[in-house]
Motif scaffolding. Structure first.
Motif, PDB file in Angstrom:
ATOM      1  N   ARG A   1      -7.449  -1.490  -4.304  1.00 50.34           N
ATOM      2  CA  ARG A   1      -6.853  -1.199  -6.168  1.00 50.34           C
ATOM      3  C   ARG A   1      -6.935   0.539  -6.094  1.00 50.34           C
ATOM      4  O   ARG A   1      -7.112   0.896  -7.467  1.00 50.34           O
ATOM      5  CB  ARG A   1      -8.069  -1.218  -6.563  1.00 50.34           C
ATOM      6  N   VAL A   2      -7.632   1.635  -4.922  1.00 54.02           N
ATOM      7  CA  VAL A   2      -6.968   3.136  -4.920  1.00 54.02           C
ATOM      8  C   VAL A   2      -6.025   4.019  -5.049  1.00 54.02           C
ATOM      9  O   VAL A   2      -4.644   2.765  -5.208  1.00 54.02           O
ATOM     10  CB  VAL A   2      -7.934   3.768  -4.199  1.00 54.02           C
ATOM     11  N   GLN A   3      -5.823   5.066  -5.341  1.00 49.52           N
ATOM     12  CA  GLN A   3      -4.436   6.034  -5.659  1.00 49.52           C
ATOM     13  C   GLN A   3      -3.256   5.482  -4.963  1.00 49.52           C
ATOM     14  O   GLN A   3      -1.722   4.724  -5.583  1.00 49.52           O
ATOM     15  CB  GLN A   3      -4.853   7.014  -6.991  1.00 49.52           C
ATOM     16  N   ALA A   4      -3.324   5.544  -3.723  1.00 43.49           N
ATOM     17  CA  ALA A   4      -1.942   5.366  -3.105  1.00 43.49           C
ATOM     18  C   ALA A   4      -1.556   4.111  -3.214  1.00 43.49           C
ATOM     19  O   ALA A   4      -0.145   4.324  -2.981  1.00 43.49           O
ATOM     20  CB  ALA A   4      -2.459   6.108  -1.872  1.00 43.49           C
ATOM     21  N   GLN A   5      -2.169   3.658  -2.845  1.00 42.90           N
ATOM     22  CA  GLN A   5      -1.847   2.092  -2.757  1.00 42.90           C
ATOM     23  C   GLN A   5      -0.840   1.934  -4.337  1.00 42.90           C
ATOM     24  O   GLN A   5       0.032   0.963  -3.706  1.00 42.90           O
ATOM     25  CB  GLN A   5      -3.119   0.961  -2.318  1.00 42.90           C
TER      26      GLN A   5
ATOM     27  N   GLY B   1       2.422   0.865 -19.386  1.00 43.32           N
ATOM     28  CA  GLY B   1       1.163   1.504 -18.389  1.00 43.32           C
ATOM     29  C   GLY B   1       1.714   3.075 -17.155  1.00 43.32           C
ATOM     30  O   GLY B   1       1.729   2.409 -16.402  1.00 43.32           O
ATOM     31  N   ALA B   2       1.525   4.376 -17.482  1.00 41.84           N
ATOM     32  CA  ALA B   2       1.137   5.005 -16.093  1.00 41.84           C
ATOM     33  C   ALA B   2       0.413   6.162 -15.893  1.00 41.84           C
ATOM     34  O   ALA B   2       0.932   6.663 -15.692  1.00 41.84           O
ATOM     35  CB  ALA B   2       2.280   5.992 -17.804  1.00 41.84           C
ATOM     36  N   GLY B   3       0.222   4.712 -14.961  1.00 36.53           N
ATOM     37  CA  GLY B   3      -1.090   5.791 -14.100  1.00 36.53           C
ATOM     38  C   GLY B   3      -0.377   5.381 -13.177  1.00 36.53           C
ATOM     39  O   GLY B   3       1.074   5.483 -13.492  1.00 36.53           O
ATOM     40  N   PRO B   4      -1.313   5.371 -12.008  1.00 32.34           N
ATOM     41  CA  PRO B   4      -0.034   5.620 -10.436  1.00 32.34           C
ATOM     42  C   PRO B   4       0.196   4.705 -10.052  1.00 32.34           C
ATOM     43  O   PRO B   4       1.707   4.982  -9.765  1.00 32.34           O
ATOM     44  CB  PRO B   4      -2.067   5.469  -9.506  1.00 32.34           C
ATOM     45  N   ALA B   5       0.407   3.115 -10.457  1.00 35.37           N
ATOM     46  CA  ALA B   5       1.479   2.043 -10.148  1.00 35.37           C
ATOM     47  C   ALA B   5       2.581   2.404 -11.235  1.00 35.37           C
ATOM     48  O   ALA B   5       3.347   2.575 -11.034  1.00 35.37           O
ATOM     49  CB  ALA B   5       0.975   1.028 -10.188  1.00 35.37           C
ATOM     50  N   GLY B   6       2.634   2.462 -11.865  1.00 36.33           N
ATOM     51  CA  GLY B   6       3.051   2.587 -13.760  1.00 36.33           C
ATOM     52  C   GLY B   6       4.350   3.768 -13.570  1.00 36.33           C
ATOM     53  O   GLY B   6       5.819   3.192 -13.579  1.00 36.33           O
TER      54      GLY B   6
ATOM     55  N   GLY C   1     -10.639  11.400  -8.363  1.00 37.97           N
ATOM     56  CA  GLY C   1      -9.981  11.641  -7.601  1.00 37.97           C
ATOM     57  C   GLY C   1     -11.191  11.662  -6.765  1.00 37.97           C
ATOM     58  O   GLY C   1     -12.046  11.313  -6.258  1.00 37.97           O
ATOM     59  N   PRO C   2     -10.776  11.829  -5.494  1.00 42.55           N
ATOM     60  CA  PRO C   2      -8.855  12.123  -4.929  1.00 42.55           C
ATOM     61  C   PRO C   2      -8.146  10.533  -5.042  1.00 42.55           C
ATOM     62  O   PRO C   2      -8.356   9.926  -4.858  1.00 42.55           O
ATOM     63  CB  PRO C   2      -9.823  12.986  -3.414  1.00 42.55           C
ATOM     64  N   ILE C   3      -7.073  11.100  -5.175  1.00 39.64           N
ATOM     65  CA  ILE C   3      -6.087  10.714  -4.808  1.00 39.64           C
ATOM     66  C   ILE C   3      -6.034   9.290  -3.305  1.00 39.64           C
ATOM     67  O   ILE C   3      -6.228  10.276  -2.112  1.00 39.64           O
ATOM     68  CB  ILE C   3      -4.270  10.970  -4.530  1.00 39.64           C
ATOM     69  N   SER C   4      -6.902   9.235  -3.020  1.00 41.42           N
ATOM     70  CA  SER C   4      -6.955   7.413  -1.577  1.00 41.42           C
ATOM     71  C   SER C   4      -6.256   6.443  -1.413  1.00 41.42           C
ATOM     72  O   SER C   4      -5.478   5.972  -2.431  1.00 41.42           O
ATOM     73  CB  SER C   4      -7.973   7.053  -1.770  1.00 41.42           C
TER      74      SER C   4
END
Length: 451
Positions: free
Chosen positions: A407-411, A38-43, A76-79
């Motif tokens: 669960r949000v992107q920055a975290q 998985g290449a989402g924000p975490a991956g 979005g946004p990236i939170s």
């Protein structure tokens, strides 16, 4: 050519073709020190972190690009990078958004610490960072079936599918950053986070053009400030009561996955939580939301002069679900300990987004603003059952209320950096036995903020 000779020639050709078919059908084998699913924000951040810390890394992603729901789902946004005026996420995630801004694809100076962006630039900058780190990226490739286990209970290999053709992926350590838990969903490594029927609903985002962004409120700047549009919400409630739409959430119509004048990204559709591992259920939910988008746009045009000339520019490639599985980890974060903000020895990330749980069966949400940043421990990313399995992002072990902030992107990006760093740390050892405090210090030395 004599008949016998022709027959022999035909048989030889058939034998050659069959031999070739057999060899092409047999799964090939790839090998890496660390494999990230998985290449989402975490991956994508996990892959970069592992590679920068010396590991040979392979990353597989079912879409043809990185970013996951940020780029395929237009979320979005990236939170959220700031809390009460203080930066709470640094390291690779902040490096990424700074590079996004330098490329003309982000706004990073809002006090709240949310970063609106351009989805296409997000894809490009993430790809560039992966390439620079030396990560081998397998696009349009996904994990399928049960992982292959070794005698000691570790994962020896996973099977990948690319266009229906299989590859055997061996690695020393595995990080599951998929939305649904493609690895942790097997062998009892994970479980569904919420009881059936209680999971948060799905959404399908879209982008509108023709918006008067001079009149619309496109930026949400401050902490403890609700971003849902009250005028549009009232109109959508009326439309739902009249039967014009079945359900909605928010709506959030802001600069999120776009920052172009005249355009906004919209998160408004809502479908009851489906079993997202069931193709029939996820297809039905996605199709219903796609059918409701035009009706929602019509309501928005009539309700707010800023949207009078709006037109549907794009719907997301994929619908998004807010929760599915979680890893059975060494530690599951409770809502009480998360809300306390108390430091723990293996803290690797801080969460600043409100505890934001969307409610199944309604257009509402439970939104609790934090008094202090919540703490995410490394032990919530480490499998309790498998010596070489980690998870990050949406698979973190946490009670639903705590997860509603994490669960949000920055975290998710911050968790990815920690998981990737741990995966590259002391190869060959049982990850459950490693010095998590030492990994925390290593993450901090590379820009992570943990307290």
């Amino acid at each position: 050519m004599p008949r016998a000779g022709r027959a022999a020639c035909v048989l030889a050709v058939l034998a050659s073709a069959l031999a070739g078919f057999g060899s092409a059908s047999a799964p090939r084998t790839l090998r890496a020190d660390v494999f990230v699913a998985g290449a989402g924000p975490a991956g994508f951040v996990a892959a970069i972190a592992a590679a920068r810390n010396g590991a040979k890394v392979t990353l597989a992603e079912s879409f043809g690009f990185p970013g996951g729901m940020a780029t395929a789902g237009l979320v979005g946004p990236i939170s959220k990078f700031n809390f009460a005026g203080r930066r709470v996420v640094g390291g690779i995630p902040w490096e990424f958004v700074e590079r996004l801004e330098a490329a003309g694809g982000a706004i990073t100076d809002l006090p709240k610490g949310n970063v609106p962006f351009e989805a296409e630039v997000y894809r490009r900058v993430a790809r560039e960072m992966l390439e620079e780190a030396g990560v081998t990226c397998l696009w349009q490739t996904q994990v399928c079936g049960e992982p292959e286990l070794a005698a000691d209970g570790s994962i020896a290999a996973v099977t990948l599918s690319t266009g229906g053709f299989l590859t055997r992926m061996e690695a020393g350590r595995f990080i599951d950053c998929t939305a649904s838990g493609a690895i942790v969903g097997h062998h009892g490594f994970g479980a569904f986070r919420s009881e059936k029927g209680a999971a948060q609903p799905l959404s399908l985002c879209f982008i509108l053009g023709g918006v008067d962004t001079g009149k619309a409120r496109v930026l949400v700047r401050n902490d403890n400030e609700r971003s849902a549009n009250p005028t549009l919400r009232a109109a959508l409630n009326e439309a739902m009561a009249a039967g014009r739409i079945k359900s909605f959430g928010g709506p959030w119509a802001v600069w999120g996955s776009t920052i172009r004048p005249g355009f906004v990204s919209v998160n408004a559709t809502r479908a009851e939580a489906a079993d997202v591992t069931d193709p029939v259920q996820i297809a039905a939910a996605t199709e219903r939301m796609r059918r409701e988008v035009p009706a929602i746009v019509d309501v928005m045009r009539q309700a707010d002069p800023a949207f009078r000339n709006a037109w549907l520019a794009q719907t997301a490639t994929a619908s998004g679900f807010r929760e599915c599985r979680e890893i059975k980890a060494l530690h599951r974060v409770t809502a009480a300990e998360f809300a306390s903000g108390a430091d723990v020895p293996d803290a690797i990330a801080l969460a600043a987004h409100p505890m934001d749980r969307h409610l199944a069966g309604s257009s509402g949400q439970n939104l609790t603003f934090l008094e202090r940043p919540g703490v995410i421990p490394l032990s919530s990313l480490v499998s309790a059952k498998c010596p070489n399995l980690l998870a990050a992002g949406g698979l973190v072990a946490a009670e639903p209320a705590a997860f509603a902030s994490m669960r949000v992107q920055a975290q998710c990006m911050a968790m990815g950096q920690a998981a990737g760093t741990l995966a590259a740390f002391m190869p060959g050892k049982d990850v459950r036995q490693l010095d998590f405090v030492a990994v925390r210090r290593l993450c901090e030395s590379q820009g992570a903020i943990t307290k």
